[in-house]
Design a protein around this motif. Structure first.
Motif, PDB file in Angstrom:
ATOM      1  N   LYS A 140      28.905  37.728  77.417  1.00  0.00           N
ATOM      2  CA  LYS A 140      30.143  37.298  76.758  1.00  0.00           C
ATOM      3  C   LYS A 140      31.346  38.201  77.006  1.00  0.00           C
ATOM      4  CE  LYS A 140      28.736  33.605  74.512  1.00  0.00           C
ATOM      5  NZ  LYS A 140      29.388  32.283  74.673  1.00  0.00           N
ATOM      6  N   GLY A 141      31.120  39.422  77.437  1.00  0.00           N
ATOM      7  CA  GLY A 141      32.246  40.339  77.622  1.00  0.00           C
ATOM      8  C   GLY A 141      32.360  41.305  76.458  1.00  0.00           C
ATOM      9  N   LYS A 142      33.582  41.608  76.067  1.00  0.00           N
ATOM     10  CA  LYS A 142      33.799  42.576  74.988  1.00  0.00           C
ATOM     11  C   LYS A 142      33.431  41.935  73.649  1.00  0.00           C
ATOM     12  CE  LYS A 142      37.344  45.227  75.412  1.00  0.00           C
ATOM     13  NZ  LYS A 142      38.738  45.764  75.409  1.00  0.00           N
ATOM     14  N   VAL A 143      32.521  42.585  72.943  1.00  0.00           N
ATOM     15  CA  VAL A 143      31.948  41.996  71.735  1.00  0.00           C
ATOM     16  C   VAL A 143      32.281  42.818  70.498  1.00  0.00           C
ATOM     17  CG1 VAL A 143      29.755  41.499  70.559  1.00  0.00           C
ATOM     18  CG2 VAL A 143      30.065  40.839  72.946  1.00  0.00           C
ATOM     19  N   GLY A 144      32.573  42.109  69.413  1.00  0.00           N
ATOM     20  CA  GLY A 144      32.685  42.709  68.089  1.00  0.00           C
ATOM     21  C   GLY A 144      31.480  42.286  67.271  1.00  0.00           C
ATOM     22  N   VAL A 145      31.059  43.154  66.366  1.00  0.00           N
ATOM     23  CA  VAL A 145      29.903  42.850  65.525  1.00  0.00           C
ATOM     24  C   VAL A 145      30.284  42.962  64.058  1.00  0.00           C
ATOM     25  CG1 VAL A 145      27.546  43.496  64.894  1.00  0.00           C
ATOM     26  CG2 VAL A 145      28.291  43.690  67.279  1.00  0.00           C
ATOM     27  N   ILE A 146      29.943  41.936  63.296  1.00  0.00           N
ATOM     28  CA  ILE A 146      30.053  41.978  61.841  1.00  0.00           C
ATOM     29  C   ILE A 146      28.642  42.102  61.302  1.00  0.00           C
ATOM     30  CG2 ILE A 146      30.748  40.736  59.756  1.00  0.00           C
ATOM     31  CD1 ILE A 146      33.021  39.497  61.344  1.00  0.00           C
ATOM     32  N   GLN A 147      28.370  43.229  60.663  1.00  0.00           N
ATOM     33  CA  GLN A 147      27.017  43.606  60.235  1.00  0.00           C
ATOM     34  C   GLN A 147      26.919  43.568  58.714  1.00  0.00           C
ATOM     35  OE1 GLN A 147      26.347  47.733  60.985  1.00  0.00           O
ATOM     36  NE2 GLN A 147      24.336  47.796  59.997  1.00  0.00           N
ATOM     37  N   PHE A 148      26.000  42.750  58.197  1.00  0.00           N
ATOM     38  CA  PHE A 148      25.690  42.739  56.773  1.00  0.00           C
ATOM     39  C   PHE A 148      24.434  43.583  56.586  1.00  0.00           C
ATOM     40  CE2 PHE A 148      28.114  38.914  57.561  1.00  0.00           C
ATOM     41  CZ  PHE A 148      28.974  38.844  56.469  1.00  0.00           C
ATOM     42  N   ASP A 149      24.550  44.674  55.847  1.00  0.00           N
ATOM     43  CA  ASP A 149      23.437  45.624  55.815  1.00  0.00           C
ATOM     44  C   ASP A 149      23.630  46.597  54.659  1.00  0.00           C
ATOM     45  OD1 ASP A 149      21.294  47.356  56.581  1.00  0.00           O
ATOM     46  OD2 ASP A 149      21.680  46.906  58.685  1.00  0.00           O
ATOM     47  N   ALA A 150      22.522  47.044  54.094  1.00  0.00           N
ATOM     48  CA  ALA A 150      22.593  48.105  53.093  1.00  0.00           C
ATOM     49  C   ALA A 150      22.757  49.469  53.744  1.00  0.00           C
ATOM     50  CB  ALA A 150      21.326  48.098  52.238  1.00  0.00           C
ATOM     51  N   HIS A 151      22.462  49.541  55.051  1.00  0.00           N
ATOM     52  CA  HIS A 151      22.417  50.826  55.749  1.00  0.00           C
ATOM     53  C   HIS A 151      23.324  50.830  56.977  1.00  0.00           C
ATOM     54  CE1 HIS A 151      18.456  49.926  53.894  1.00  0.00           C
ATOM     55  NE2 HIS A 151      18.608  51.143  53.401  1.00  0.00           N
ATOM     56  N   HIS A 152      23.790  52.024  57.343  1.00  0.00           N
ATOM     57  CA  HIS A 152      24.614  52.164  58.547  1.00  0.00           C
ATOM     58  C   HIS A 152      23.798  51.932  59.819  1.00  0.00           C
ATOM     59  CE1 HIS A 152      28.052  53.680  56.336  1.00  0.00           C
ATOM     60  NE2 HIS A 152      27.363  54.698  55.839  1.00  0.00           N
ATOM     61  N   ASP A 153      22.513  52.314  59.790  1.00  0.00           N
ATOM     62  CA  ASP A 153      21.635  52.195  60.961  1.00  0.00           C
ATOM     63  C   ASP A 153      22.173  52.951  62.171  1.00  0.00           C
ATOM     64  OD1 ASP A 153      19.746  50.777  59.590  1.00  0.00           O
ATOM     65  OD2 ASP A 153      20.398  48.814  60.296  1.00  0.00           O
ATOM     66  N   VAL A 154      22.572  54.189  61.914  1.00  0.00           N
ATOM     67  CA  VAL A 154      23.033  55.076  62.996  1.00  0.00           C
ATOM     68  C   VAL A 154      22.263  56.405  62.937  1.00  0.00           C
ATOM     69  CG1 VAL A 154      25.333  54.072  63.239  1.00  0.00           C
ATOM     70  CG2 VAL A 154      24.962  55.905  61.550  1.00  0.00           C
ATOM     71  N   ARG A 155      20.979  56.326  62.623  1.00  0.00           N
ATOM     72  CA  ARG A 155      20.164  57.533  62.570  1.00  0.00           C
ATOM     73  C   ARG A 155      20.128  58.228  63.936  1.00  0.00           C
ATOM     74  NH1 ARG A 155      16.596  58.049  58.114  1.00  0.00           N
ATOM     75  NH2 ARG A 155      16.539  56.192  56.761  1.00  0.00           N
ATOM     76  N   ASN A 156      19.779  59.520  63.907  1.00  0.00           N
ATOM     77  CA  ASN A 156      19.668  60.278  65.157  1.00  0.00           C
ATOM     78  C   ASN A 156      18.412  59.833  65.911  1.00  0.00           C
ATOM     79  OD1 ASN A 156      17.309  62.408  64.905  1.00  0.00           O
ATOM     80  ND2 ASN A 156      18.317  62.326  62.898  1.00  0.00           N
ATOM     81  N   PHE A 157      18.368  60.110  67.213  1.00  0.00           N
ATOM     82  CA  PHE A 157      17.231  59.725  68.045  1.00  0.00           C
ATOM     83  C   PHE A 157      16.134  60.802  68.073  1.00  0.00           C
ATOM     84  CE2 PHE A 157      20.945  57.622  70.128  1.00  0.00           C
ATOM     85  CZ  PHE A 157      20.602  56.322  69.778  1.00  0.00           C
TER      86      PHE A 157
END
Length: 318
Positions: A140-157
């Motif tokens: 699709k190209g450049k994408v935006g995301v709308i996230q419904f979530d209780a958490h950020h989900d950006v934990r470290n690896f």
């Protein structure tokens, strides 16, 4: 010889004047198509907690049989809408990274053959979001995301690798999406850490906490989110982690908690997003049927899809 009143075993009651939502789903035969297609991504081995989310694609599909196609609130009937069921992506038995890559390859390959596909992805845990959005954005190209979530989900690896707690860090760190093009809605108290809030804040992510959801109208949040994204991206993908919903209404999630979103707010949001032509993909993740009660959470997920399709029907023919 046909014998009166004899029917198939376990057949459901039939009413000639009711179309069940499950009747909309037709098995895909591999032909070229445009429009709505459901695909399952039954992966949950990458969850940081116990999860049977791999079983959710099946229970969500089954939940459609509990509902009709008619929206009395909008006087819209989805009876003529066809939903192609593309089946489930086969997961590797032991290799999580291979399974995630299969999600990416399959999503993109379907788009290659069917560029007008409107995907509804049934997870699986939240780890499938990274490969799903990666495949979506390649098409699709450049994408935006709308996230419904209780958490950020950006934990470290470092503390676990690419899990269901890391998908949005993966998307941002790989440049698949820009932090400025991620909007998180429903982030909940005592469910995240300050370092991860600092991370999303530094990356330009827009965050609406549950306090914001309680104090603002959902439609206003949606309008503001779309205004931010519509001139900067080519397409918008909607990610719904079912743990955004309060535990009283969605008990079948690995990370249930109090103080979450009401289902009506979520339905209003996805219906409004469905009306927008720039919104071209939806996923539902983190439903665990093994800990659910009477498939309550799978039924909420099916309703999310029906409200999204109701929005699409209001704006375009599907």
């Amino acid at each position: 010889m046909k014998i009166p009143y004899l029917q198939k075993a376990n057949a459901a009651f039939l009413d000639r004047h009711v179309t069940r939502a499950s009747d909309l789903i037709q098995e895909w035969g591999g032909e070229s198509f445009s429009g709505v297609g459901i695909i399952g991504a039954p992966l949950s081995k990458s969850s940081i907690s116990h999860s049977g989310a791999c079983f959710a694609p099946g229970t969500i599909r089954k939940a459609f049989s509990a509902f009709s196609t008619y929206s009395i609130e909008e006087n819209i009937d989805l009876a003529s809408c066809m939903i192609r069921d593309l089946g489930d992506i086969a997961m590797h038995v032991t290799d999580v990274l291979q399974s995630q890559n299969r999600v990416y390859e399959t999503i993109f390959r379907v788009f290659e053959e069917n560029p007008l596909w409107l995907p509804i992805v049934l997870g699986g845990d939240n780890s499938i979001t990274y490969p799903s959005v990666k495949g979506f954005s390649k098409a699709k190209g450049k994408v935006g995301v709308i996230q419904f979530d209780a958490h950020h989900d950006v934990r470290n690896f470092q503390d676990g690798g690419p899990t269901n707690g890391t998908p949005f860090r993966s998307l941002i760190e790989t440049g698949t999406i820009s932090g400025n093009h991620l909007i998180q809605i429903g982030i909940r108290d005592f469910s995240n850490s300050k370092p991860y809030f600092d991370y999303v804040n530094n990356k330009g992510v827009t965050v609406y906490t549950m306090k914001d959801v309680r104090q603002k109208k959902m439609v206003d949040i949606m309008r503001k989110s779309l205004d931010k994204l519509k001139d900067e991206v080519d397409s918008i993908y909607v990610s719904v982690d079912m743990d955004v919903v309060d535990q009283s209404q969605a008990p079948g999630c690995p990370a249930i908690g109090p103080g979450g979103m009401d289902t009506q707010d979520l339905f209003e949001a996805v219906s409004y997003l469905g009306e927008q032509s720039i919104v071209e993909g939806l996923e539902i993740v983190e439903v665990d049927p093994t800990v659910d009660f009477r498939d309550m959470t799978s039924r909420v997920a099916a309703h999310v899809i029906l409200h999204f399709l109701k929005g699409k029907r209001k704006s375009v023919e599907i």
